[in-house]
Design an enzyme around this catalytic site. Structure first.
Site, PDB file in Angstrom:
ATOM      1  CB  THR A  94      45.004  67.530  32.746  1.00 52.57           C
ATOM      2  OG1 THR A  94      45.081  68.453  33.836  1.00 52.57           O
ATOM      3  CG2 THR A  94      45.974  67.954  31.670  1.00 52.57           C
ATOM      4  CD  GLU A 161      31.796  76.895  45.414  1.00 52.49           C
ATOM      5  OE1 GLU A 161      30.643  77.147  45.043  1.00 52.49           O
ATOM      6  OE2 GLU A 161      32.336  77.492  46.370  1.00 52.49           O
ATOM      7  CG  PHE A 162      36.145  81.223  44.426  1.00 52.30           C
ATOM      8  CD1 PHE A 162      37.359  81.352  43.763  1.00 52.30           C
ATOM      9  CD2 PHE A 162      35.031  81.854  43.892  1.00 52.30           C
ATOM     10  CE1 PHE A 162      37.462  82.106  42.599  1.00 52.30           C
ATOM     11  CE2 PHE A 162      35.125  82.606  42.719  1.00 52.30           C
ATOM     12  CZ  PHE A 162      36.342  82.739  42.076  1.00 52.30           C
ATOM     13  CG  LEU A 227      44.881  80.746  46.168  1.00 51.49           C
ATOM     14  CD1 LEU A 227      43.599  79.923  46.228  1.00 51.49           C
ATOM     15  CD2 LEU A 227      45.161  81.363  47.531  1.00 51.49           C
ATOM     16  CB  CYS A 276      41.675  72.612  41.868  1.00 53.33           C
ATOM     17  SG  CYS A 276      40.018  71.952  42.046  1.00 53.33           S
ATOM     18  CE  LYS A 339      42.942  71.707  52.287  1.00 55.04           C
ATOM     19  NZ  LYS A 339      42.143  72.789  51.659  1.00 55.04           N
TER      20      LYS A 339
HETATM   21  N1  LIG Z   1      37.244  69.790  44.352  1.00 52.37           N
HETATM   22  C1  LIG Z   1      37.392  71.066  44.623  1.00 52.37           C
HETATM   23  O1  LIG Z   1      37.883  71.461  45.675  1.00 52.37           O
HETATM   24  C2  LIG Z   1      36.938  72.109  43.635  1.00 52.37           C
HETATM   25  C3  LIG Z   1      36.827  73.444  44.052  1.00 52.37           C
HETATM   26  C4  LIG Z   1      36.391  74.392  43.140  1.00 52.37           C
HETATM   27  C5  LIG Z   1      36.097  74.017  41.839  1.00 52.37           C
HETATM   28  N2  LIG Z   1      36.224  72.721  41.451  1.00 52.37           N
HETATM   29  C6  LIG Z   1      35.843  72.367  40.077  1.00 52.37           C
HETATM   30  O2  LIG Z   1      34.537  71.799  40.110  1.00 52.37           O
HETATM   31  C7  LIG Z   1      34.406  70.773  39.112  1.00 52.37           C
HETATM   32  C8  LIG Z   1      33.981  69.478  39.768  1.00 52.37           C
HETATM   33  O3  LIG Z   1      35.011  69.063  40.648  1.00 52.37           O
HETATM   34  P1  LIG Z   1      34.790  67.913  41.724  1.00 52.37           P
HETATM   35  O4  LIG Z   1      36.010  67.887  42.565  1.00 52.37           O
HETATM   36  O5  LIG Z   1      33.452  68.067  42.343  1.00 52.37           O
HETATM   37  O6  LIG Z   1      34.756  66.632  40.757  1.00 52.37           O
HETATM   38  P2  LIG Z   1      34.294  65.156  41.153  1.00 52.37           P
HETATM   39  O7  LIG Z   1      35.059  64.257  40.260  1.00 52.37           O
HETATM   40  O8  LIG Z   1      34.344  64.973  42.620  1.00 52.37           O
HETATM   41  O9  LIG Z   1      32.737  65.128  40.751  1.00 52.37           O
HETATM   42  C9  LIG Z   1      32.279  65.204  39.436  1.00 52.37           C
HETATM   43  C10 LIG Z   1      31.054  64.302  39.305  1.00 52.37           C
HETATM   44  O10 LIG Z   1      30.454  64.514  38.038  1.00 52.37           O
HETATM   45  C11 LIG Z   1      29.912  63.279  37.582  1.00 52.37           C
HETATM   46  N3  LIG Z   1      29.709  63.371  36.132  1.00 52.37           N
HETATM   47  C12 LIG Z   1      30.634  63.528  35.163  1.00 52.37           C
HETATM   48  N4  LIG Z   1      30.033  63.637  33.966  1.00 52.37           N
HETATM   49  C13 LIG Z   1      28.706  63.548  34.170  1.00 52.37           C
HETATM   50  C14 LIG Z   1      27.568  63.604  33.324  1.00 52.37           C
HETATM   51  N5  LIG Z   1      27.700  63.829  32.013  1.00 52.37           N
HETATM   52  N6  LIG Z   1      26.358  63.466  33.877  1.00 52.37           N
HETATM   53  C15 LIG Z   1      26.209  63.272  35.214  1.00 52.37           C
HETATM   54  N7  LIG Z   1      27.250  63.227  36.072  1.00 52.37           N
HETATM   55  C16 LIG Z   1      28.491  63.361  35.561  1.00 52.37           C
HETATM   56  C17 LIG Z   1      30.945  62.265  38.011  1.00 52.37           C
HETATM   57  O11 LIG Z   1      30.376  60.973  38.082  1.00 52.37           O
HETATM   58  C18 LIG Z   1      31.365  62.808  39.380  1.00 52.37           C
HETATM   59  O12 LIG Z   1      30.621  62.226  40.417  1.00 52.37           O
HETATM   60  C19 LIG Z   1      35.760  70.714  38.405  1.00 52.37           C
HETATM   61  O13 LIG Z   1      35.705  71.530  37.269  1.00 52.37           O
HETATM   62  C20 LIG Z   1      36.717  71.313  39.420  1.00 52.37           C
HETATM   63  O14 LIG Z   1      37.832  71.905  38.818  1.00 52.37           O
HETATM   64  C21 LIG Z   1      36.617  71.761  42.331  1.00 52.37           C
END
Ligand SMILES: NC(=O)c1ccc[n+]([C@@H]2O[C@H](COP(=O)([O-])OP(=O)(O)OC[C@H]3O[C@@H](n4cnc5c(N)ncnc54)[C@H](O)[C@@H]3O)[C@@H](O)[C@H]2O)c1
Length: 437
Positions: A94, A161-162, A227, A276, A339
């Site tokens: 956010t 991604e779900f 959800l 999320c 969780k």
């Molecule tokens: N975590 C979940 O359960 C989940 C599930 C579905 C969708 N998502 C979505 O997926 C996306 C990623 O979530 P996440 O939990 O994996 O995030 P995260 O913070 O775990 O990972 C993101 C990674 O991207 C890297 N990064 C950021 N900018 C970068 C750049 N310009 N170049 C290279 N690396 C870069 C960061 O260093 C970090 O390691 C988000 O949009 C989230 O909403 C997350």
């Protein structure tokens, strides 16, 4: 189109596990995950029991594919150049400042990715939105790609991604559905087919849904909102149960047996956490407002407000139990992850609850079986007036010594075996109810 090299930008909770599974299931494709954080890449290349993410089954998948066709690298330019298909799996938190602060998604990481892709590409690419993004972000990405490159064709797909943390590998192996949104042009459909071909290596065809880009982008936000809405709905009813003498577990069961409703996500608890739900709903609220749909925005906003209310209400119940003062009360917090089966602490209810108890004078000790101590400490240090007086325990024997109260905030399996008899327990998670009924 035959894909031989995939690059995924972002080695986080989504990029790491999803790419590990693609690599495992598609040994004919080289998959390289890159990240701007070299320490994270180092950890992904390090010992399997110290990967940067804890997920059941992940170490086994990485162990099999790493070095064969799965690679982790901090060389972003070369890996972008080499790949025919690029996933963007960077964080979209956010916004904390500027227009839409506190609501809208901060797209700066996605925009940096797009600029990098434009800069380092020397041939046509399929660019895939894996991150959760506001509807119509693909338009913005296309603009950046086209402004920053010449003579290269970029086809943008949405493939949200779900997976759920804690069950990510199982979710990826047996997805309820894979969603792919693409342009209805010929090149758009060719790109969609290329991605369908990848997932078809292990996902049954009928579970791969193809849509237009906007439906796909919006479906992810809507899915998380639905959800979370179920959790807030049942939590709101838990407050009414407490006033009326109805039992929330009995209520959940009665409601959930209706086949039109179903039993999942209907257990009352201290509220949802994770990176999320909250951010995606706030993003949805912002989008609705942007399009002038104030009533719709307010409806979804209420889901987050009830979640905050539930966390606060839970902490207040503990304070009220001790007559409004927690001075000299020794309280053990069990669980810091949002969780079970993950080391992710983002938006964990344990943080809000503990903070309120601490502010009210409690003497806290914290234990989580997986979350690293330094991660917990970092959160505590950020609290106003934190006096370095909270114990973060490295071990917790199943024989629980005397505490004035135990507060269960993560449903770790190991907590079930503890001998709680002499303790007062505040159960923020539902799993122990049966044991103590
Ligand atoms: N975590 C979940 O359960 C989940 C599930 C579905 C969708 N998502 C979505 O997926 C996306 C990623 O979530 P996440 O939990 O994996 O995030 P995260 O913070 O775990 O990972 C993101 C990674 O991207 C890297 N990064 C950021 N900018 C970068 C750049 N310009 N170049 C290279 N690396 C870069 C960061 O260093 C970090 O390691 C988000 O949009 C989230 O909403 C997350």
């Amino acid at each position: 189109m035959q894909i031989k090299n995939i690059c995924c930008i972002g080695a986080g909770y989504v990029g790491g596990p999803t790419m590990a599974v693609i690599a495992l299931k598609c040994p004919h494709i080289n998959v390289t995950v890159v990240d701007a954080n070299p320490d994270k890449i180092k950890a992904w290349n390090g010992p399997l029991d110290k990967l940067p993410i804890y997920e059941p089954g992940l170490a086994e998948v990485v162990g099999e594919a790493r070095g064969r066709n799965l690679f982790f690298s901090d060389d972003i330019p070369n890996n972008i150049e080499k790949a025919e298909m690029i996933f963007m799996a960077v964080n979209t938190p956010t916004k904390t400042e500027g227009e839409g602060a506190g609501m809208a998604a901060d797209l700066r990481y996605v925009e940096t990715c797009a600029r990098d892709i434009a800069k380092y590409s020397k041939s046509d690419k399929i660019v895939i939105e894996k991150s959760t993004l506001p509807v119509r972000t693909a338009e913005k990405i296309k603009e950046i790609l086209e402004e920053n490159s010449t003579d290269i064709h970029f086809e943008i797909l949405s493939n949200p991604e779900f997976l759920a943390e804690g069950t990510a590998i199982q979710d990826l192996f047996k997805s309820d559905r894979v969603l792919i949104g693409g342009d209805e042009t010929q090149s758009g459909q060719k790109a969609v087919q290329a991605l369908v071909d990848i997932y078809s290596n292990w996902i049954p065809k009928e579970k791969i849904l193809t849509t237009n880009v906007w439906s796909s982008e919006l479906a992810k936000l809507a899915s998380n909102a639905m959800l979370a809405q179920r959790i807030s709905s049942i939590n709101s009813l838990s407050a009414l149960c407490e006033k009326t003498g109805a039992n929330i577990d009995e209520l959940s069961k009665a409601i959930g047996m209706d086949h039109r409703i179903g039993p999942h996500f209907l257990k009352a608890s201290v509220g949802f956490g994770g990176s999320c739900f909250q951010k995606d709903i706030l993003n949805l609220v912002y989008l609705c407002k942007h399009y002038g749909l104030d009533e719709v925005a307010e409806y979804w906003h209420q889901v987050v407000k009830i979640n905050d209310y539930q966390k606060d209400r839970f902490a207040q119940k503990i304070i009220d139990h001790f007559g409004g003062d927690l001075k000299n009360k020794k309280i053990l917090i069990l669980g810091w992850a949002f969780k079970a089966n993950t080391n992710d602490i983002r938006e964990s209810p344990a943080i809000d609850v503990s903070k309120k108890l601490y502010k009210n004078g409690a003497n806290l000790e914290i234990y989580d079986p997986i979350v690293e101590q330094n991660k917990i400490y970092k959160v505590l240090k950020s609290w106003e007036k934190f006096k370095n007086d909270i114990i973060i325990k490295q071990n917790q024997s199943s024989e629980i010594e005397f505490y004035d109260a135990i507060v269960l905030l993560t449903e770790w399996e190991v907590f079930k075996s503890y001998n709680y008899q002499s303790n007062i327990i505040f159960d923020g998670r539902y799993f122990l109810r049966k044991i103590y009924e």
